[in-house]
Write a protein that holds these residues in place. Sequence first.
Motif, PDB file in Angstrom:
ATOM      1  N   ALA A  85      -0.886 -12.213  -6.426  1.00  0.00           N
ATOM      2  CA  ALA A  85      -1.647 -11.625  -5.316  1.00  0.00           C
ATOM      3  C   ALA A  85      -1.804 -12.632  -4.185  1.00  0.00           C
ATOM      4  CB  ALA A  85      -3.013 -11.163  -5.809  1.00  0.00           C
ATOM      5  N   ALA A  86      -1.151 -12.364  -3.057  1.00  0.00           N
ATOM      6  CA  ALA A  86      -1.080 -13.326  -1.951  1.00  0.00           C
ATOM      7  C   ALA A  86      -2.454 -13.790  -1.473  1.00  0.00           C
ATOM      8  CB  ALA A  86      -0.306 -12.716  -0.784  1.00  0.00           C
ATOM      9  N   ARG A  87      -3.369 -12.842  -1.274  1.00  0.00           N
ATOM     10  CA  ARG A  87      -4.652 -13.189  -0.653  1.00  0.00           C
ATOM     11  C   ARG A  87      -5.588 -13.953  -1.593  1.00  0.00           C
ATOM     12  NH1 ARG A  87      -5.466  -7.240   2.145  1.00  0.00           N
ATOM     13  NH2 ARG A  87      -3.665  -7.377   3.530  1.00  0.00           N
ATOM     14  N   LEU A 124       2.190  -8.812  -4.608  1.00  0.00           N
ATOM     15  CA  LEU A 124       1.300  -7.919  -3.870  1.00  0.00           C
ATOM     16  C   LEU A 124       0.478  -8.703  -2.849  1.00  0.00           C
ATOM     17  CD1 LEU A 124      -0.128  -6.338  -7.127  1.00  0.00           C
ATOM     18  CD2 LEU A 124       1.564  -5.228  -5.664  1.00  0.00           C
ATOM     19  N   ALA A 125      -0.084  -7.979  -1.879  1.00  0.00           N
ATOM     20  CA  ALA A 125      -1.038  -8.620  -0.973  1.00  0.00           C
ATOM     21  C   ALA A 125      -2.324  -8.926  -1.734  1.00  0.00           C
ATOM     22  CB  ALA A 125      -1.321  -7.725   0.224  1.00  0.00           C
ATOM     23  N   GLY A 126      -2.795  -7.960  -2.518  1.00  0.00           N
ATOM     24  CA  GLY A 126      -4.012  -8.148  -3.311  1.00  0.00           C
ATOM     25  C   GLY A 126      -5.231  -7.575  -2.620  1.00  0.00           C
ATOM     26  N   GLU A 130      -1.452 -13.896   3.600  1.00  0.00           N
ATOM     27  CA  GLU A 130      -2.094 -12.601   3.775  1.00  0.00           C
ATOM     28  C   GLU A 130      -1.255 -11.460   3.208  1.00  0.00           C
ATOM     29  OE1 GLU A 130      -3.417 -11.638   7.667  1.00  0.00           O
ATOM     30  OE2 GLU A 130      -4.251 -13.615   8.067  1.00  0.00           O
ATOM     31  N   SER A 131       0.039 -11.692   3.048  1.00  0.00           N
ATOM     32  CA  SER A 131       0.931 -10.602   2.633  1.00  0.00           C
ATOM     33  C   SER A 131       1.939 -11.082   1.594  1.00  0.00           C
ATOM     34  CB  SER A 131       1.692 -10.053   3.847  1.00  0.00           C
ATOM     35  OG  SER A 131       2.667 -11.002   4.287  1.00  0.00           O
ATOM     36  N   SER A 132       2.484 -10.124   0.884  1.00  0.00           N
ATOM     37  CA  SER A 132       3.525 -10.442  -0.099  1.00  0.00           C
ATOM     38  C   SER A 132       4.757 -11.017   0.593  1.00  0.00           C
ATOM     39  CB  SER A 132       3.897  -9.191  -0.889  1.00  0.00           C
ATOM     40  OG  SER A 132       4.363  -8.164  -0.019  1.00  0.00           O
ATOM     41  N   MET A 133       4.993 -10.592   1.835  1.00  0.00           N
ATOM     42  CA  MET A 133       6.172 -11.077   2.560  1.00  0.00           C
ATOM     43  C   MET A 133       6.102 -12.582   2.796  1.00  0.00           C
ATOM     44  SD  MET A 133       6.793  -7.923   5.229  1.00  0.00           S
ATOM     45  CE  MET A 133       5.067  -7.787   5.703  1.00  0.00           C
ATOM     46  N   GLY A 178       8.983  -7.012  -8.363  1.00  0.00           N
ATOM     47  CA  GLY A 178       8.447  -5.724  -7.942  1.00  0.00           C
ATOM     48  C   GLY A 178       7.625  -5.884  -6.680  1.00  0.00           C
ATOM     49  N   VAL A 179       7.792  -4.969  -5.740  1.00  0.00           N
ATOM     50  CA  VAL A 179       6.981  -4.950  -4.516  1.00  0.00           C
ATOM     51  C   VAL A 179       6.275  -3.605  -4.429  1.00  0.00           C
ATOM     52  CG1 VAL A 179       8.418  -6.613  -3.284  1.00  0.00           C
ATOM     53  CG2 VAL A 179       8.960  -4.174  -3.117  1.00  0.00           C
ATOM     54  N   ALA A 180       5.184  -3.557  -3.682  1.00  0.00           N
ATOM     55  CA  ALA A 180       4.317  -2.379  -3.697  1.00  0.00           C
ATOM     56  C   ALA A 180       4.904  -1.196  -2.932  1.00  0.00           C
ATOM     57  CB  ALA A 180       2.956  -2.740  -3.118  1.00  0.00           C
ATOM     58  N   GLY A 181       4.695  -0.015  -3.502  1.00  0.00           N
ATOM     59  CA  GLY A 181       5.048   1.234  -2.830  1.00  0.00           C
ATOM     60  C   GLY A 181       3.826   2.139  -2.775  1.00  0.00           C
ATOM     61  N   HIS A 182       3.683   2.891  -1.686  1.00  0.00           N
ATOM     62  CA  HIS A 182       2.478   3.697  -1.476  1.00  0.00           C
ATOM     63  C   HIS A 182       2.852   5.150  -1.139  1.00  0.00           C
ATOM     64  CE1 HIS A 182       0.114  -0.025  -1.374  1.00  0.00           C
ATOM     65  NE2 HIS A 182       1.068  -0.515  -0.614  1.00  0.00           N
ATOM     66  N   PRO A 183       3.164   5.959  -2.148  1.00  0.00           N
ATOM     67  CA  PRO A 183       3.552   7.350  -1.866  1.00  0.00           C
ATOM     68  C   PRO A 183       2.487   8.136  -1.105  1.00  0.00           C
ATOM     69  CG  PRO A 183       4.064   6.774  -4.138  1.00  0.00           C
ATOM     70  CD  PRO A 183       3.272   5.636  -3.583  1.00  0.00           C
TER      71      PRO A 183
END
Length: 299
Positions: free
Chosen positions: A69-71, A98-100, A110-113, A130-135
Motif C-alpha cells: 500500500a503506497a500511502r 495499491l494506493a491504500g 501517493e499512488s501505486s504508479m 496485481g493492480v487495482a480495478g474499479h468496475p
Amino acid sequence: IKRQIVELASGFSIETTPGSALKIPDYRDHLRPGTTVSVTFLPGSDFADTITTAKRLKDEGFNPAPHIAARSIPSRAVFEDNLSRLQGEVGVSQVVVLAGGVDTPLGEYESSMQLLETGLFDKHGIKKIGVAGHPEGSPDIPAAQVHAALKWKNAFAQRSDAEFYVATQFCFEAAPIIAWEYAIRAKGNALPIHVGVPGLATLKTLINHAKACGIGPSMRVLTRQARQIAKLLTVQEPDRLLIDLARHRVADPDSLIAQVHVYPLGGLRRSAAWTNAVAEGDFTVNPDLKSFKVHRDIE
C-alpha cells in the motif's frame, strides 16, 4: 455452462489478513496446495505481520501475494527493505500494488504508479503484479483519473519484467463488471482481469462490507433482498454471479475476464470450501441457469 463455471473458478485466489491468520490453525485444512492467497494490509498495520503471514503461507505450500500500500510506506528505504525481506525471508514472487486507504500518505508515495516507477519490484524479483480495478468506480478517485491510471499501467507492463493483471473490488452482479470490462478494453486495456467476488456470508454482513467499501450499483441486489427482514441472516452464495460471468465468457471469447478472486467476508473456511467445490465441478446447475447447488456440506 458448467464447464465454463469450473474454468472460471479453477484457478481462484483468495485473501486473508494477519489478524484472521491467527484464527486459522492450518490453511492446508481449507485450501488446495499452490493456491494464491493475498495478504491484505490494513491502514495502521505493521508490515512485519504481513511478512510473518506470507512466510507461514509459503511454508504451508501456498503462493502468498502481499498487498503493498503506497500511502502507508514512510520512505523509499523502508519500501526497499520490505521487498528485500519478502524476497529473502519468504521467496515472494507475486504482490498486489495499491494506493491504500489512507487519506494522508505517511511518506513520499501517493499512488501505486509511483511505487512501480521505482523499478524496485523488478530489482527484487517480483514476477507477477496485481493492480487495482474499479468496475463500479472508486469513492476516492474521479473516473477520468482511474482510466488514465489503468492506461499508464498497461504501458508500464510493457516495460516491466513482471506479468501484470487487474484485481477488482468485489461486486454482487455481473452486469457492471461486464460493462466496465468492455469500456476499459475499448480504451486499450490488455491486462487480464481477476474479478472480485464475495465469499459466503449473511446478507447483513455483505451489506455492511459493501457500505464500508463504497460498492456501487451492484449493491442493489442486496438491498432488494434486505426488504425481507428474515433474509438478513441467510447465507448468500455468489452462484448467480459466476454463472453470468461464465456465460459472458462464452458469448465473448475476447473477454479479458480470466478468473475470480474471493473475498471471504464471512470467514475463509466456508468461502474456501464452497469455491473448492465449484472449482472441482462438485455442483449442479439448476435448469433456469440462474443458480447452482454445490453437493458438499459447507457448514
